[in-house]
Motif scaffolding. Structure first.
Motif, PDB file in Angstrom:
ATOM      1  N   LEU A  89       0.834  -1.198   0.000  1.00  0.00           N
ATOM      2  CA  LEU A  89       0.000   0.000   0.000  1.00  0.00           C
ATOM      3  C   LEU A  89       0.868   1.246   0.000  1.00  0.00           C
ATOM      4  O   LEU A  89       1.974   1.250   0.553  1.00  0.00           O
ATOM      5  CB  LEU A  89      -0.883   0.028   1.247  1.00  0.00           C
ATOM      6  CG  LEU A  89      -2.000  -1.004   1.324  1.00  0.00           C
ATOM      7  CD1 LEU A  89      -2.120  -1.533   2.740  1.00  0.00           C
ATOM      8  CD2 LEU A  89      -3.313  -0.392   0.886  1.00  0.00           C
ATOM      9  N   THR A  90       0.362   2.298  -0.608  1.00  0.00           N
ATOM     10  CA  THR A  90       1.002   3.598  -0.484  1.00  0.00           C
ATOM     11  C   THR A  90      -0.049   4.641  -0.153  1.00  0.00           C
ATOM     12  O   THR A  90      -1.231   4.501  -0.482  1.00  0.00           O
ATOM     13  CB  THR A  90       1.765   3.994  -1.757  1.00  0.00           C
ATOM     14  OG1 THR A  90       2.513   5.196  -1.487  1.00  0.00           O
ATOM     15  CG2 THR A  90       0.823   4.261  -2.912  1.00  0.00           C
ATOM     16  N   GLY A  91       0.397   5.670   0.514  1.00  0.00           N
ATOM     17  CA  GLY A  91      -0.482   6.766   0.892  1.00  0.00           C
ATOM     18  C   GLY A  91       0.363   7.897   1.443  1.00  0.00           C
ATOM     19  O   GLY A  91       1.545   8.038   1.108  1.00  0.00           O
ATOM     20  N   ASP A  92      -0.234   8.696   2.308  1.00  0.00           N
ATOM     21  CA  ASP A  92       0.509   9.763   2.962  1.00  0.00           C
ATOM     22  C   ASP A  92      -0.058   9.976   4.351  1.00  0.00           C
ATOM     23  O   ASP A  92      -1.225   9.702   4.612  1.00  0.00           O
ATOM     24  CB  ASP A  92       0.481  11.055   2.141  1.00  0.00           C
ATOM     25  CG  ASP A  92      -0.869  11.331   1.509  1.00  0.00           C
ATOM     26  OD1 ASP A  92      -1.743  11.854   2.216  1.00  0.00           O
ATOM     27  OD2 ASP A  92      -1.041  11.030   0.322  1.00  0.00           O
ATOM     28  N   TRP A 101       4.097  13.163   4.815  1.00  0.00           N
ATOM     29  CA  TRP A 101       5.091  12.301   4.196  1.00  0.00           C
ATOM     30  C   TRP A 101       4.409  11.163   3.435  1.00  0.00           C
ATOM     31  O   TRP A 101       3.342  10.679   3.829  1.00  0.00           O
ATOM     32  CB  TRP A 101       6.018  11.701   5.258  1.00  0.00           C
ATOM     33  CG  TRP A 101       7.097  12.639   5.717  1.00  0.00           C
ATOM     34  CD1 TRP A 101       6.935  13.869   6.296  1.00  0.00           C
ATOM     35  CD2 TRP A 101       8.503  12.415   5.645  1.00  0.00           C
ATOM     36  NE1 TRP A 101       8.149  14.430   6.586  1.00  0.00           N
ATOM     37  CE2 TRP A 101       9.141  13.555   6.200  1.00  0.00           C
ATOM     38  CE3 TRP A 101       9.288  11.370   5.174  1.00  0.00           C
ATOM     39  CZ2 TRP A 101      10.524  13.672   6.288  1.00  0.00           C
ATOM     40  CZ3 TRP A 101      10.680  11.479   5.266  1.00  0.00           C
ATOM     41  CH2 TRP A 101      11.288  12.620   5.817  1.00  0.00           C
ATOM     42  N   VAL A 102       5.067  10.747   2.337  1.00  0.00           N
ATOM     43  CA  VAL A 102       4.638   9.544   1.616  1.00  0.00           C
ATOM     44  C   VAL A 102       4.947   8.320   2.476  1.00  0.00           C
ATOM     45  O   VAL A 102       6.019   8.234   3.098  1.00  0.00           O
ATOM     46  CB  VAL A 102       5.365   9.438   0.263  1.00  0.00           C
ATOM     47  CG1 VAL A 102       5.074   8.093  -0.410  1.00  0.00           C
ATOM     48  CG2 VAL A 102       4.971  10.594  -0.635  1.00  0.00           C
ATOM     49  N   ILE A 103       4.014   7.380   2.505  1.00  0.00           N
ATOM     50  CA  ILE A 103       4.203   6.158   3.268  1.00  0.00           C
ATOM     51  C   ILE A 103       4.043   4.947   2.353  1.00  0.00           C
ATOM     52  O   ILE A 103       3.382   5.003   1.320  1.00  0.00           O
ATOM     53  CB  ILE A 103       3.210   6.052   4.446  1.00  0.00           C
ATOM     54  CG1 ILE A 103       1.772   6.221   3.953  1.00  0.00           C
ATOM     55  CG2 ILE A 103       3.551   7.058   5.534  1.00  0.00           C
ATOM     56  CD1 ILE A 103       0.718   6.017   5.032  1.00  0.00           C
ATOM     57  N   ARG A 104       4.678   3.846   2.745  1.00  0.00           N
ATOM     58  CA  ARG A 104       4.548   2.581   2.028  1.00  0.00           C
ATOM     59  C   ARG A 104       4.501   1.454   3.052  1.00  0.00           C
ATOM     60  O   ARG A 104       5.293   1.431   3.990  1.00  0.00           O
ATOM     61  CB  ARG A 104       5.717   2.381   1.056  1.00  0.00           C
ATOM     62  CG  ARG A 104       5.651   1.086   0.248  1.00  0.00           C
ATOM     63  CD  ARG A 104       6.734   1.071  -0.817  1.00  0.00           C
ATOM     64  NE  ARG A 104       8.076   1.169  -0.263  1.00  0.00           N
ATOM     65  CZ  ARG A 104       9.159   1.519  -0.959  1.00  0.00           C
ATOM     66  NH1 ARG A 104       9.057   1.817  -2.242  1.00  0.00           N
ATOM     67  NH2 ARG A 104      10.341   1.586  -0.381  1.00  0.00           N
ATOM     68  N   LYS A 105       3.564   0.532   2.846  1.00  0.00           N
ATOM     69  CA  LYS A 105       3.418  -0.601   3.758  1.00  0.00           C
ATOM     70  C   LYS A 105       3.525  -1.890   2.956  1.00  0.00           C
ATOM     71  O   LYS A 105       2.814  -2.072   1.963  1.00  0.00           O
ATOM     72  CB  LYS A 105       2.070  -0.539   4.477  1.00  0.00           C
ATOM     73  CG  LYS A 105       1.806  -1.676   5.460  1.00  0.00           C
ATOM     74  CD  LYS A 105       0.486  -1.473   6.189  1.00  0.00           C
ATOM     75  CE  LYS A 105       0.120  -2.666   7.059  1.00  0.00           C
ATOM     76  NZ  LYS A 105       1.105  -2.881   8.143  1.00  0.00           N
ATOM     77  N   VAL A 120       2.970  13.723  -1.024  1.00  0.00           N
ATOM     78  CA  VAL A 120       1.791  12.866  -1.104  1.00  0.00           C
ATOM     79  C   VAL A 120       1.994  11.897  -2.260  1.00  0.00           C
ATOM     80  O   VAL A 120       2.588  12.241  -3.288  1.00  0.00           O
ATOM     81  CB  VAL A 120       0.490  13.677  -1.302  1.00  0.00           C
ATOM     82  CG1 VAL A 120       0.206  14.533  -0.089  1.00  0.00           C
ATOM     83  CG2 VAL A 120       0.564  14.542  -2.553  1.00  0.00           C
ATOM     84  N   SER A 121       1.506  10.668  -2.104  1.00  0.00           N
ATOM     85  CA  SER A 121       1.692   9.660  -3.140  1.00  0.00           C
ATOM     86  C   SER A 121       0.499   9.631  -4.080  1.00  0.00           C
ATOM     87  O   SER A 121      -0.598  10.091  -3.756  1.00  0.00           O
ATOM     88  CB  SER A 121       1.886   8.276  -2.511  1.00  0.00           C
ATOM     89  OG  SER A 121       0.668   7.821  -1.951  1.00  0.00           O
ATOM     90  N   ALA A 122       0.722   9.049  -5.282  1.00  0.00           N
ATOM     91  CA  ALA A 122      -0.349   8.895  -6.256  1.00  0.00           C
ATOM     92  C   ALA A 122      -0.584   7.437  -6.612  1.00  0.00           C
ATOM     93  O   ALA A 122      -1.732   7.001  -6.746  1.00  0.00           O
ATOM     94  CB  ALA A 122      -0.035   9.678  -7.529  1.00  0.00           C
ATOM     95  N   ALA A 123       0.497   6.664  -6.797  1.00  0.00           N
ATOM     96  CA  ALA A 123       0.342   5.291  -7.267  1.00  0.00           C
ATOM     97  C   ALA A 123       1.565   4.475  -6.882  1.00  0.00           C
ATOM     98  O   ALA A 123       2.645   5.011  -6.633  1.00  0.00           O
ATOM     99  CB  ALA A 123       0.136   5.263  -8.783  1.00  0.00           C
ATOM    100  N   ALA A 129       7.620   0.520  -6.214  1.00  0.00           N
ATOM    101  CA  ALA A 129       8.028   1.890  -6.535  1.00  0.00           C
ATOM    102  C   ALA A 129       6.810   2.813  -6.470  1.00  0.00           C
ATOM    103  O   ALA A 129       5.712   2.441  -6.880  1.00  0.00           O
ATOM    104  CB  ALA A 129       8.647   1.946  -7.925  1.00  0.00           C
ATOM    105  N   VAL A 130       7.010   4.005  -5.932  1.00  0.00           N
ATOM    106  CA  VAL A 130       5.913   4.942  -5.683  1.00  0.00           C
ATOM    107  C   VAL A 130       6.162   6.243  -6.435  1.00  0.00           C
ATOM    108  O   VAL A 130       7.306   6.722  -6.493  1.00  0.00           O
ATOM    109  CB  VAL A 130       5.783   5.234  -4.172  1.00  0.00           C
ATOM    110  CG1 VAL A 130       4.746   6.320  -3.901  1.00  0.00           C
ATOM    111  CG2 VAL A 130       5.438   3.967  -3.408  1.00  0.00           C
ATOM    112  N   VAL A 131       5.103   6.814  -7.015  1.00  0.00           N
ATOM    113  CA  VAL A 131       5.200   8.146  -7.596  1.00  0.00           C
ATOM    114  C   VAL A 131       4.328   9.101  -6.797  1.00  0.00           C
ATOM    115  O   VAL A 131       3.309   8.711  -6.215  1.00  0.00           O
ATOM    116  CB  VAL A 131       4.782   8.182  -9.080  1.00  0.00           C
ATOM    117  CG1 VAL A 131       5.797   7.445  -9.925  1.00  0.00           C
ATOM    118  CG2 VAL A 131       3.390   7.617  -9.287  1.00  0.00           C
TER     119      VAL A 131
END
Length: 327
Positions: A89-92, A101-105, A120-123, A129-131
Motif C-alpha cells: 500500500l502507499t499513501g501519505d 510524508w509519503v508512506i509505504r506498507k 503525497v503519493s499517487a500510485a 516503486a511509488v510516484v
C-alpha cells in the motif's frame, strides 16, 4: 526498457487492444455488492479486492464477504491512495516530527508503514516503486531513494500513475501555460503526449502495462473529452452526445477503458467500445439494471472486473460495487 522498445510495444499492444475491444464490443456485466455503504473506490487488484475510502473517514480493502480496516499510521491523519497485487500500500500521513510524508506498507515484510519522503503519493508499481509530489508540486519517483521528475516547461508537474516497467504518466505545464499529458521513462526528459487539435489541455491519468495511457483532452467548447494516448498519438473517445463531457479513469492490459461522463443532468459510468464511451448502465444484465445506478467506473483489473460507484436514488448515498464480465 528503452524508449524505442516501449514505443514499439505500445504500438503493438494498441493494435491488439483495439482488436480485442472490437471483438468484444458489448460485454455485459453482473453487479456484486461489496460490504460498505457510503464509500468511494480507489483501486482494484487482480483478485477483485477493492481499496476504498468510506464516508466515515476510514480506508478499507473489501471483497464480497468482508472489509479490512486499514490502520492510521502512529495514530496520525492517514490517507491510503493505491495498492498492488502483492498487497503493498502507499499513501501519505502526518509525520510526528511535522509535515506530510509519503508512506509505504509491505505486508510481506511485516511491521507497519514506513515514511519515505515528504509529499503525497499517487500510485504504486508492482515492485513497490511509488510516484507522487511534494506539497509544492515537486514530482518524484521513489524506489529505494527519491528521483526527481522534471516538468515540460512550467511548474507543477504531477505524476498520477506508474506501470510495471516504471513508465510514469501524469500532467505537466507546457510553454503555452496549459496542462499537457506527460510521460516519464527512466531518467529521460519528460515526453509531451499532446492533445487533440484545437484542444486546450490534456492529462494522461492512468497507464497499463502495455504502455497505453488514458485520461482526457480538453475541448474548449464542450469540456473534457475521454482520450487514449498510444503510439505517439491522441485519440479522443466519443461520448453518447456531442454536448457530454468526461474522462477515462482506468485501463487494463487488454485495453478495456472505463470512466465517467456527464450528460447534462447526471454523472454516468462509462466503458469504451471501439472508439466510443457508452453508458455502462446499459451493459448491466436486466435484473441489475433495475436496481443499480452507476455514476462512475473508477478502476478495472486485467480480469475485466470493474470497481464502480452506485448512487442510491432514494438516499443518494454512494456504494462501491464490483462488476463481473459475463460474456
Amino acid at each position: 526498457m528503452s524508449r524505442m522498445k516501449l514505443v514499439a510495444r505500445g504500438l503493438a499492444m494498441a493494435a491488439l487492444a483495439f482488436a480485442a475491444q472490437m471483438a468484444n464490443a458489448q460485454t455485459m456485466y453482473r453487479v456484486v455488492r461489496l460490504a460498505l455503504v457510503g464509500s468511494t473506490p480507489l483501486a482494484i487488484d487482480s483478485k477483485g479486492k477493492v481499496l476504498l475510502w468510506s464516508s466515515n473517514g476510514s480506508y478499507y480493502v473489501c471483497d464480497t464477504t468482508a472489509c479490512r480496516l486499514l490502520p492510521r499510521v502512529r495514530d496520525r491523519t492517514t490517507h491510503w491512495n493505491d495498492f498492488n497485487d502483492q498487497g503493498m500500500l502507499t499513501g501519505d500521513a502526518s509525520k510526528p516530527t511535522g509535515g506530510t510524508w509519503v508512506i509505504r506498507k509491505d505486508p510481506q515484510k511485516g511491521g507497519g508503514a514506513h515514511f519515505l519522503t515528504p509529499g503525497v503519493s499517487a500510485a504504486i508499481a508492482a515492485d513497490g516503486a511509488v510516484v507522487g509530489r511534494t506539497l509544492d508540486y515537486d514530482a518524484f519517483l521513489y524506489t529505494d531513494h527519491r528521483i526527481g521528475l522534471s516538468g515540460l516547461a512550467g511548474p507543477f508537474p504531477e505524476p498520477t500513475d506508474i506501470n510495471a516497467d516504471h513508465v510514469i504518466v501524469g500532467r505537466s505545464r507546457g510553454f503555452d501555460n496549459l496542462d499537457h499529458a506527460t510521460m516519464w521513462v527512466g531518467g529521460d526528459p519528460p515526453v509531451d503526449l499532446g492533445m487533440a487539435p484545437g484542444h486546450s489541455g490534456s492529462w494522461a491519468y492512468k497507464i497499463n502495462d502495455a504502455g497505453i495511457a488514458v485520461g482526457y483532452s480538453n475541448d474548449p467548447r464542450y469540456g473534457r473529452q475521454p482520450a487514449r494516448f498510444a503510439g505517439g498519438g491522441v485519440q479522443v473517445l466519443l461520448l453518447p452526445d456531442v454536448d457530454d463531457h468526461g474522462m477515462a479513469t482506468g485501463i487494463n492490459f487488454a485495453g478495456t477503458i472505463v470512466g465517467q461522463f456527464y450528460n447534462g443532468s447526471e454523472y454516468r459510468a462509462g466503458v469504451v467500445e471501439g472508439n466510443r464511451m457508452v453508458d455502462l448502465n446499459t451493459r448491466l444484465r436486466p435484473e441489475d439494471a433495475l436496481l443499480y445506478n452507476l455514476s462512475s467506473a473508477d478502476a478495472i483489473n486485467d480480469a475485466g472486473q470493474i470497481a464502480a460507484t452506485h448512487v442510491d436514488p432514494q438516499t443518494h448515498f454512494p456504494r462501491v460495487v464490483r462488476l463481473e464480465p459475463i460474456n
